[in-house]
Design a protein around this motif. Structure first.
Motif, short mmCIF file in Angstrom:
data_model
loop_
_atom_site.label_atom_id
_atom_site.label_comp_id
_atom_site.label_asym_id
_atom_site.label_seq_id
_atom_site.Cartn_x
_atom_site.Cartn_y
_atom_site.Cartn_z
N ASP A 46 -32.02 5.04 17.07
CA ASP A 46 -33.33 5.37 17.64
C ASP A 46 -33.17 6.24 18.89
OD1 ASP A 46 -34.68 3.98 15.68
OD2 ASP A 46 -34.80 2.12 16.83
N ARG A 61 -44.89 14.74 17.78
CA ARG A 61 -45.64 13.58 18.27
C ARG A 61 -45.90 12.51 17.21
NH1 ARG A 61 -50.37 16.69 21.77
NH2 ARG A 61 -48.98 17.59 23.35
N THR A 62 -45.79 12.87 15.94
CA THR A 62 -46.18 11.92 14.90
C THR A 62 -45.29 10.69 14.88
OG1 THR A 62 -46.60 11.63 12.54
CG2 THR A 62 -44.77 13.05 13.13
N LYS A 63 -45.90 9.55 14.61
CA LYS A 63 -45.14 8.32 14.46
C LYS A 63 -44.94 7.96 12.99
CE LYS A 63 -46.69 6.32 18.86
NZ LYS A 63 -47.38 5.18 19.53
N ILE A 83 -35.94 14.60 19.60
CA ILE A 83 -37.33 14.96 19.91
C ILE A 83 -37.40 15.68 21.26
CG2 ILE A 83 -39.62 14.02 20.42
CD1 ILE A 83 -39.03 11.83 18.32
N TYR A 116 -43.68 9.59 10.49
CA TYR A 116 -42.49 10.03 9.78
C TYR A 116 -41.24 10.04 10.64
CZ TYR A 116 -45.95 11.38 6.35
OH TYR A 116 -46.98 11.35 5.45
N ARG A 117 -41.23 9.21 11.67
CA ARG A 117 -40.02 9.10 12.49
C ARG A 117 -38.85 8.62 11.65
NH1 ARG A 117 -40.88 8.93 18.21
NH2 ARG A 117 -39.02 7.66 18.47
N TYR A 118 -39.12 7.72 10.70
CA TYR A 118 -38.06 7.21 9.83
C TYR A 118 -37.46 8.33 9.00
CZ TYR A 118 -40.79 7.65 5.55
OH TYR A 118 -41.49 8.16 4.48
N LEU A 150 -32.60 9.72 17.78
CA LEU A 150 -33.87 10.30 17.37
C LEU A 150 -34.68 10.79 18.57
CD1 LEU A 150 -36.00 10.88 15.19
CD2 LEU A 150 -36.78 8.52 15.42
N GLN A 151 -34.75 9.97 19.61
CA GLN A 151 -35.50 10.37 20.79
C GLN A 151 -34.85 11.55 21.49
OE1 GLN A 151 -38.57 9.15 21.72
NE2 GLN A 151 -38.43 10.98 23.02
N LEU A 192 -37.52 11.63 9.76
CA LEU A 192 -36.78 12.52 10.65
C LEU A 192 -35.40 11.95 10.94
CD1 LEU A 192 -36.60 14.98 12.44
CD2 LEU A 192 -37.83 13.74 14.22
N LYS A 193 -35.33 10.67 11.13
CA LYS A 193 -34.05 10.00 11.38
C LYS A 193 -33.13 10.13 10.17
CE LYS A 193 -32.34 5.51 13.03
NZ LYS A 193 -32.76 4.13 13.42
#
Length: 527
Positions: free
Chosen positions: A465, A483-485, A472, A487-489, A468-469, A491-492
């Motif tokens: 995580d 900004r989207t939450k 970003i 599709y963070r998974y 990932l940050q 993107l990771k």
């Protein structure tokens, strides 16, 4: 989200599609032009005009550029796929379709004004002499390779060359105070057209082909043998985003699924001459379950394979309507290093249908942007929105209804995910930003990453995580505010796939990407 604005996505998609079909236009037909050109008034008229401009016009004019414009203008009035190839572009396009080139065998990019090795190719010349990922190539045969002092073309000419010739490299490696000297013998380097080959379950193998180049069938055979050794009894052939290529390679692959003497494809030229191509006795998956995955960017040779199987009632075509290119090009040398790929025939699937989509005004913008209309008319979301022409209705021997006039309509439809947030991630994956970010992570501990096994990679959470940050935050350097939450998974996962590709190659990356692939999930449900 900013950066990937919604209004620009269709234009990007259209441009990518047009490029894919340009590549797909090179079909394998040999021809001698002798005897085609005889003296005539039209030819002499053009020659005389060029001579007048060369010798009499008041200013100096580059008549080569005039000829290029003239040739392009003529071709634009013919059809969308008759294409002029200027001599300065010919070698690069020919190399892309040839399937290999002579070089030192590395993937690289320029980083901070140096040539950074992403990965030496397996069993290639560089790997054999000990060059490693993360190495910086500073000199080749005494010539400095800094980005500020040498352009891309010059760099390529230094690293490429004749087979078995050598190049002396000076390399900077992390942890070494002195530059390292390597003498690399250039060798034949494959340009892979098979991106991935792995097992989806205990009996279903999967092969992804990105184009049909000279070496594609050979690569395909190697992939099949590997999958059979792993227990494959069925096969999924992924031709999504495959713009086409050499006809003979597509025919050989289709032959793997069709029994002896089954018609694969036929062509018809302006005089009505028909040439038919039939399957042979060989074929390792003739009596097996087979799936072919296609989408709106699958064109030309890809459509030949899908159409041959569909019209012979073999396998299941999964996805969305293909591009719709049914014109055959022959490459003809123009004598000065340039060439023209001229449409010389149309090809037809075994039932007799042409899948060429309409073109009313030659090589025009509307033709290539027809792809965009599929967004607006809803056919990327619903099979029922696909427009068909009842006058081009055909039936297969098994009674299946198929249509000509604009691509291959799949047997099983899978809607396109048109969520702009999610779609932007796909473009990001292909755009190179992730590559640089992941390369920098690997650089922090090259000794570890250059020695990690794929099994250790699969068992480790190397993209966290926090990673990932950090990514970003890294994107903000490019004015991209993620900004989207939702599709963070994803993107990771794409960051992990990018890391896998840099460490182990495209096969490892595609396996990770495929875990969330709707079409792959669909065919697994069908299996």
């Amino acid at each position: 989200m900013s950066g990937y604005s919604k209004k620009y996505l269709p234009l990007i998609i259209g441009a990518a599609c047009a490029f894919g079909v340009f590549i797909g236009a090179s079909l394998d037909f040999s021809d001698s032009s002798e005897g085609l050109f005889t003296a005539n008034a039209k030819k002499e008229k053009l020659n005389r005009l060029i001579d007048y401009i060369d010798y009499e016009y008041v200013d100096n004019v580059n008549t080569d550029s005039i000829v290029d414009v003239t040739v392009n203008s003529i071709l634009e009035d013919l059809d969308p796929h008759s294409t002029y190839i200027p001599k300065q572009k010919y070698d690069a396009l020919a190399e892309n379709m040839k399937g290999d080139f002579v070089g030192i065998g590395i993937s690289f990019y320029t980083l901070n004004d140096t040539i950074a090795v992403i990965k030496p190719l397996a069993n290639g010349p560089s790997e054999k002499v000990g060059i490693k990922a993360g190495d910086r190539i500073l000199y080749a045969d005494g010539i400095e390779l800094a980005q500020k002092t040498i352009n891309t073309d010059s760099l390529s000419s230094l690293l490429k060359g004749k087979i078995n010739t050598t190049v002396n490299l000076k390399i900077k490696r992390n942890g070494s105070e002195k530059l390292l000297d390597f003498k690399v013998k250039r060798g034949t380097i494959p340009i892979k057209s098979v991106d991935a080959a792995y097992m989806l379950n205990k009996k279903l193998g999967y092969i992804k082909v990105n184009r049909f180049a000279e070496s594609t069938y050979k690569e395909f055979e190697t992939a099949i043998e590997s999958l059979i050794a792993q227990g494959a009894k069925e096969l999924a052939l992924d031709l999504r985003d495959n713009g086409g290529g050499y006809l003979d390679q597509a025919v050989k692959i289709a032959d793997e699924f069709l029994s002896d003497k089954k018609l694969i494809v036929f062509t018809k030229n302006k005089s009505g001459e028909i040439k038919k191509t039939f399957a042979t006795k060989k074929g390792r998956f003739e009596n097996s379950k087979v799936f072919v995955l296609i989408n709106e960017n699958s064109a030309s040779a890809s459509e030949i394979v899908a159409g041959a199987l569909q019209d012979n009632d073999v396998g299941t075509i999964v996805g969305r309507r293909s591009y719709g290119k049914g014109l055959v090009q022959r490459e003809m040398n123009l004598g000065d290093g340039s060439a023209v790929r001229l449409t010389v025939a149309r090809y037809y699937t075994p039932t007799g249908r042409s899948i060429q989509k309409p073109y009313d005004h030659g090589n025009n913008k509307e033709y290539f942007e027809e792809y965009l209309s599929r967004y607006s008319n809803g056919e990327l979301q619903s099979r029922d929105s696909i427009s068909v022409n009842d006058s081009l209705r055909y039936e297969t021997p098994g009674g299946k209804v198929v249509y000509g006039g604009g691509g291959i309509i799949p047997d099983v439809f899978v809607a396109k995910d048109t969520d702009y947030e999610k779609e932007s991630l796909n473009y990001m994956l292909k755009g190179g930003v992730m590559d640089r970010f992941i390369f920098n992570i690997l650089e922090k501990d090259r000794n570890y990453f250059n020695n990690i096994t794929q099994e250790e990679f699969n068992e480790s959470e190397l993209v966290t995580d926090k990673t990932l940050q950090n990514y970003i935050d890294y994107l903000k350097e490019f004015n991209f505010d993620f900004r989207t939450k939702n599709y963070r998974y994803l993107l990771k996962k794409y960051l992990r796939a990018t890391m896998a590709e840099q460490l182990f190659g495209t096969n490892a990356a595609q396996r990770i990407i495929g875990e969330d692939d709707k079409m792959i999930q669909k065919l697994l449900a069908l299996d």
